[in-house]
Design an enzyme around this catalytic site. Structure first.
Site, PDB file in Angstrom:
ATOM      1  N   TYR A 376       0.860  -1.179   0.000  1.00 53.77           N
ATOM      2  CA  TYR A 376       0.000   0.000   0.000  1.00 53.77           C
ATOM      3  C   TYR A 376       0.900   1.234   0.000  1.00 53.77           C
ATOM      4  CZ  TYR A 376      -4.244  -2.656   1.311  1.00 53.77           C
ATOM      5  OH  TYR A 376      -5.313  -3.499   1.338  1.00 53.77           O
ATOM      6  N   GLU A 452     -24.134   5.663  15.306  1.00 53.73           N
ATOM      7  CA  GLU A 452     -24.636   5.933  13.962  1.00 53.73           C
ATOM      8  C   GLU A 452     -24.953   7.400  13.716  1.00 53.73           C
ATOM      9  OE1 GLU A 452     -27.714   3.045  14.281  1.00 53.73           O
ATOM     10  OE2 GLU A 452     -26.624   1.558  13.077  1.00 53.73           O
TER      11      GLU A 452
END
Length: 475
Positions: A376, A452
């Site tokens: 990466y 959330e």
């Protein structure tokens, strides 16, 4: 995402089905401006980020109010999508259910959809009807982790799947379910506003960000190779990541390197087997390997100017021997290297080989170093793009949010870097910690949880960035 951070679990009452509807007291973000605060998800990042002022919010246009109202209207649906995906997690290159859900959604909204990119990836293209403009890509990763969930939620994962030759629990322990849900919500809002959207919107739903077993290929690198950034080629790409440890409403960004590059190495040390009571009759690879582990640490501690070129070098695996009284023939070491620039990365890689081979030879053994080709690169935010879009992030935070500009990168890694190596990229973090939380489970933990309320901040950021980059809704 390859990283670790801190997070405090929310109470289960925030996750029952009846609680999907927004809590007005917690959702004031959709109506105001933004302040500056610390980003606590990456603790070293936060300590210095507190002193850096974020830019003021960019000027608001009528389209921003329209997008804010649409974000409020779709929030409950977005949370429901997130819970459904969380309950049905899929590992890298196995995201068939998630990809099908995304593809159906995009097709129903009128997107041009390409499926099966990099095994299970989905690319959707929406042509705006508000006039000519740039092409903007928005990216979300879809895969889960080989982690057995230990959180008591009504939508907790019970899934199991093969990974690395065994069957393991599967969990969205890094928040990719949130990323998919936020981008699905953005897709619906943008499609509904296509008459005001200028240019073209490209949505990239990516598999296998978390990496794959040895021998498998996938993720952002393969998506680029298979044309995810072609026909049309984006002028910029934007991605986000939810982060445990950062309070809900916190958005963090920086120009330049924001996440490290990641390399994985393997060292096989060979000696000569003998009886443990007579080590002089052999060559002990365990002693050689131990000396290599210790000496490797001097690359960072004694050979690297960590103020200019920070690096992390960790040996995480040391395997050798089968019996207490036998000196084995060989041992195996493996670990990770995190760096932020190609020249420094190559120098450290060279020194790992020189030290391992030199130490082993000096102790009458040998060492062979190999590097996993699945790397990466460092995630580099384009400076000009960041300067242009930071006021949009500030506005998107809303009255209840906080924007943080960090002055140095963090050590996690993300293969969003492959997209940002092709076109200018902007990657930022969205907090998901409930207010006042302390000592919580990090991303990648089996006890990882999401407040959330944080999803609305991510959605609003995506919408404001899109409108401002494309010039949509301008007079």
């Amino acid at each position: 995402m390859l990283f670790a951070s801190r997070f405090k679990a929310s109470t289960a009452t925030r996750f029952v089905a009846e609680a999907v509807a927004p809590d007005a007291g917690r959702r004031g973000l959709l109506a105001g401006a933004c302040a500056c605060a610390a980003f606590a998800a990456l603790r070293p990042l936060a300590a210095r980020a507190q002193s850096l002022p974020a830019p003021p919010p960019g000027p608001a246009r009528p389209i921003h109010a329209v997008l804010d109202e649409a974000a409020r209207g779709i929030e409950a649906k977005m949370i429901a999508w997130r819970r459904d995906i969380h309950a049905h997690p899929e590992l890298g290159n196995q995201e068939t259910r998630t990809a099908a859900l995304v593809a159906r959604h995009l097709k129903a909204l009128g997107y041009e959809v390409r499926e099966g990119v990099a095994v299970t990836g989905v690319v959707g293209v929406l042509a705006g009807e508000g006039g000519p403009g740039p092409v903007l890509a928005l990216r979300a990763d879809m895969d889960a982790l080989p982690v057995a969930e230990q959180v008591d939620l009504p939508f907790a994962s019970k899934a199991r799947a093969p990974w690395g030759g065994e069957t393991v629990g599967v969990m969205h322990a890094c928040g990719h379910d949130c990323h998919v849900a936020m981008l699905m919500a953005a897709a619906e809002v943008l499609a509904a506003q296509r008459r005001q959207i200028r240019g073209t919107i490209k949505l990239i739903f990516q598999p296998a960000e978390e990496g794959l077993p040895v021998g498998e290929v996938g993720g952002a690198r393969l998506m680029v190779e298979q044309g995810a950034l072609a026909d049309p080629k984006p002028d910029a790409v934007i991605g986000l990541h939810v982060m445990a440890g950062a309070p809900v409403g916190t958005v963090t960004y920086r120009a330049g390197p924001i996440l490290s590059g990641s390399d994985t190495f393997r060292i096989v040390v060979r000696g000569r087997q003998t009886h443990g009571a007579q080590p002089w009759n052999g060559v002990d690879p365990i002693t050689i390997g131990s000396t290599i582990v210790t000496t490797l640490q001097t690359i960072v501690s004694r050979e690297t100017d960590i103020q200019r070129n920070p690096a992390v070098l960790t040996v995480g695996v040391f395997k050798g021997g089968v019996r207490h009284n036998i000196v084995p023939d060989e041992v195996e070491l493996s670990g990770t290297l995190r760096t932020y620039g190609e020249e420094h990365r190559q120098r450290v890689r060279q020194r790992v080989g020189e030290i391992a081979e030199g130490v082993a030879k000096s102790m009458r053994g040998s060492a062979e170093v190999s590097w996993n080709p699945a790397v990466y690169p460092a995630t580099i935010n384009d400076a000009a793009l960041v300067e242009r879009m930071a006021p949009s992030l500030a506005r998107a935070c809303g009255a209840g949010g906080t924007l943080v500009r960090a002055d140095f990168p963090a050590s996690p890694s993300e293969d969003f870097s492959y997209f940002a190596n092709v076109v200018p990229g902007l990657f930022f973090f969205v907090g998901i910690d409930p207010p006042g939380s302390r000592g919580a489970a990090p991303n990648h933990s089996p006890r990882f949880q999401v407040d959330e309320a944080g999803l609305a901040y991510g959605l609003r950021a995506l919408l404001h960035l899109t409108a401002d980059f494309t010039g949509s809704g301008a007079a």
